[in-house]
Design a protein around this motif. Sequence first.
Motif, PDB file in Angstrom:
ATOM      1  N   UNK A   1      30.972  41.155  25.415  1.00 54.36           N
ATOM      2  CA  UNK A   1      31.831  42.313  25.679  1.00 54.36           C
ATOM      3  C   UNK A   1      32.420  42.308  27.090  1.00 54.36           C
ATOM      4  N   UNK A   2      32.273  41.187  27.773  1.00 48.70           N
ATOM      5  CA  UNK A   2      32.880  41.075  29.104  1.00 48.70           C
ATOM      6  C   UNK A   2      34.345  40.691  28.915  1.00 48.70           C
ATOM      7  N   UNK A   3      35.247  41.600  29.243  1.00 47.31           N
ATOM      8  CA  UNK A   3      36.669  41.366  28.973  1.00 47.31           C
ATOM      9  C   UNK A   3      37.401  40.780  30.188  1.00 47.31           C
ATOM     10  N   UNK A   4      36.663  40.248  31.168  1.00 51.24           N
ATOM     11  CA  UNK A   4      37.364  39.611  32.290  1.00 51.24           C
ATOM     12  C   UNK A   4      38.043  38.342  31.776  1.00 51.24           C
ATOM     13  N   UNK A   5      39.187  37.958  32.362  1.00 49.63           N
ATOM     14  CA  UNK A   5      39.885  36.748  31.906  1.00 49.63           C
ATOM     15  C   UNK A   5      38.979  35.520  31.965  1.00 49.63           C
ATOM     16  N   UNK A   6      38.115  35.455  32.990  1.00 48.30           N
ATOM     17  CA  UNK A   6      37.249  34.268  33.139  1.00 48.30           C
ATOM     18  C   UNK A   6      36.248  34.205  31.976  1.00 48.30           C
ATOM     19  N   UNK A   7      35.633  35.361  31.661  1.00 47.09           N
ATOM     20  CA  UNK A   7      34.651  35.373  30.557  1.00 47.09           C
ATOM     21  C   UNK A   7      35.359  35.105  29.233  1.00 47.09           C
ATOM     22  N   UNK A   8      36.557  35.644  29.060  1.00 52.29           N
ATOM     23  CA  UNK A   8      37.266  35.401  27.797  1.00 52.29           C
ATOM     24  C   UNK A   8      37.638  33.925  27.656  1.00 52.29           C
ATOM     25  N   UNK A   9      38.004  33.292  28.760  1.00 49.83           N
ATOM     26  CA  UNK A   9      38.298  31.848  28.694  1.00 49.83           C
ATOM     27  C   UNK A   9      37.031  31.078  28.289  1.00 49.83           C
ATOM     28  N   UNK A  10      35.932  31.432  28.884  1.00 47.67           N
ATOM     29  CA  UNK A  10      34.670  30.731  28.542  1.00 47.67           C
ATOM     30  C   UNK A  10      34.323  30.943  27.061  1.00 47.67           C
ATOM     31  N   UNK A  11      34.603  32.130  26.551  1.00 46.75           N
ATOM     32  CA  UNK A  11      34.314  32.384  25.125  1.00 46.75           C
ATOM     33  C   UNK A  11      35.260  31.589  24.221  1.00 46.75           C
ATOM     34  N   UNK A  12      36.501  31.391  24.686  1.00 49.12           N
ATOM     35  CA  UNK A  12      37.441  30.573  23.898  1.00 49.12           C
ATOM     36  C   UNK A  12      36.874  29.157  23.757  1.00 49.12           C
ATOM     37  N   UNK A  13      36.362  28.621  24.862  1.00 47.59           N
ATOM     38  CA  UNK A  13      35.767  27.277  24.851  1.00 47.59           C
ATOM     39  C   UNK A  13      34.525  27.271  23.957  1.00 47.59           C
ATOM     40  N   UNK A  14      33.685  28.285  24.129  1.00 46.04           N
ATOM     41  CA  UNK A  14      32.403  28.354  23.397  1.00 46.04           C
ATOM     42  C   UNK A  14      32.638  28.431  21.889  1.00 46.04           C
TER      43      UNK A  14
END
Length: 392
Positions: free
Chosen positions: A129-142
């Motif tokens: 639920x971390x909506x920071x751009x950095x966390x969202x990028x990491x989730x895209x990779x994950x």
Amino acid sequence: MQDPLTKVAGDGSKAGEAPVVKARGLEGVVALDSELSFIDGQQGTLIYRGYDIFDLAEHTSFEEVAYLLWNGSLPNQQQLDEVKVQLRAERTLPPMILDVLRATPEDANPMAALRTAVSALAHFDGEADDMSPEANYRKAVRLTARTPAIIAAFDRLRKGQEPVAPLRDGSTAHNFLYMLNGEEPGPQAERTFDVCLVLHAEHGLNASTFAGRVIGATLSDMYSAVTGAIGGLKGPLHGGANIEVMKMLLEIDRTGADPADFIRKKLANKEKVMGFGHRVYKTVDPRATILREMVEELSEERDARQWYDYSTAIMETMASEKSIYPNVDFFSASVYYMLGIDPDLFTPIFALSRMSGWTAHLLEQWKENRLIRPRAEYVGPRDLKVRPIEQR
Ligand code: CMC
């Protein structure tokens, strides 16, 4: 002149408000700006972030395309090495996801199994639920790294085999085929599969991507959005068509039917022929052109010429009878089949690749978010009065 499929709806737009436009199935409606891909449906052109699909299919790998979609430019060597390291680091599934897959009935629809497991991944991601751009990028990779592992593990478990742990190196294509079959693929199978992943990665506001963006635009999380997208892709009018194509080819093969007659009969019965037609392309889908060449090569090499011959006869019949042309799902089916993949995994494999596109769309959506909320024209009754329940 007004498009006959669109009309100004009388659903109560107030004086001074812009008229409400109605288009069934949102045909021709432009809902948002996107830098991710361009489709010219008349010319049969597909471009990802400025690069033609023929160029990408010939010269790039899935990892380069995923990077391109997420970041806006093709990676240099160092950036490519970095994204590969990031993807490899995320390949291993949380053990509880394997438990979820073990608890999934072996006859479950693989897209349903994938949908559930991807949704469950959120419970084991502290950044869900971390909506920071950095966390969202990491989730895209994950998500892109873990989807192949889910599909391979589900397939092995339903066959009574143990899941194979991912490799620490190698490409996404190589690792997926390894986890699926328990042995490393040869270079030709790997490259063929890799090109398929490149071709399926992104395709504008198709139904699943739109569904994902609608969910994302509520500022819900990436797992929720891609879970919805997987549900959209599952349908036979979208990604599920590739499974139906293979069923049709296998039926032709089993019954010895003449492919042209088989298709004419279907058309006479007003049945749709899966793998043909497209909301945007009114000519051959360029991805089908690339995949057709792959079918020709593979069928020669594997002494399985029939798949190319049936497909060509069907394509010619559809062109002459209906002027309707193949889409990506038509030739991808025989490619996967000749790579030894079970037909009901074809749509999950589409999802494996499209995860990169879905997540790229979400990153784009959240850069400048606006709730996506169309309206329906109310066509029901008005002025009814509630009667006491015993009088209804
Ligand atoms: N077979 C036979 N007739 C067709 C087909 C087909 N595959 N596709 C379209 N038509 C006919 C349709 O019957 C209609 O004819 P008429 O005007 O006489 O009623 C006309 O062409 C227009 O079709 P439509 O269904 O209104 O067009 P659409 O833009 O709503 O549909 C489509 C696009 C993809 C849903 C449709 O072509 C279809 O159902 N194709 C088969 C399923 C398929 O292959 N889906 C994969 C789509 S592309 C890749 C992906 O998303 O996975």
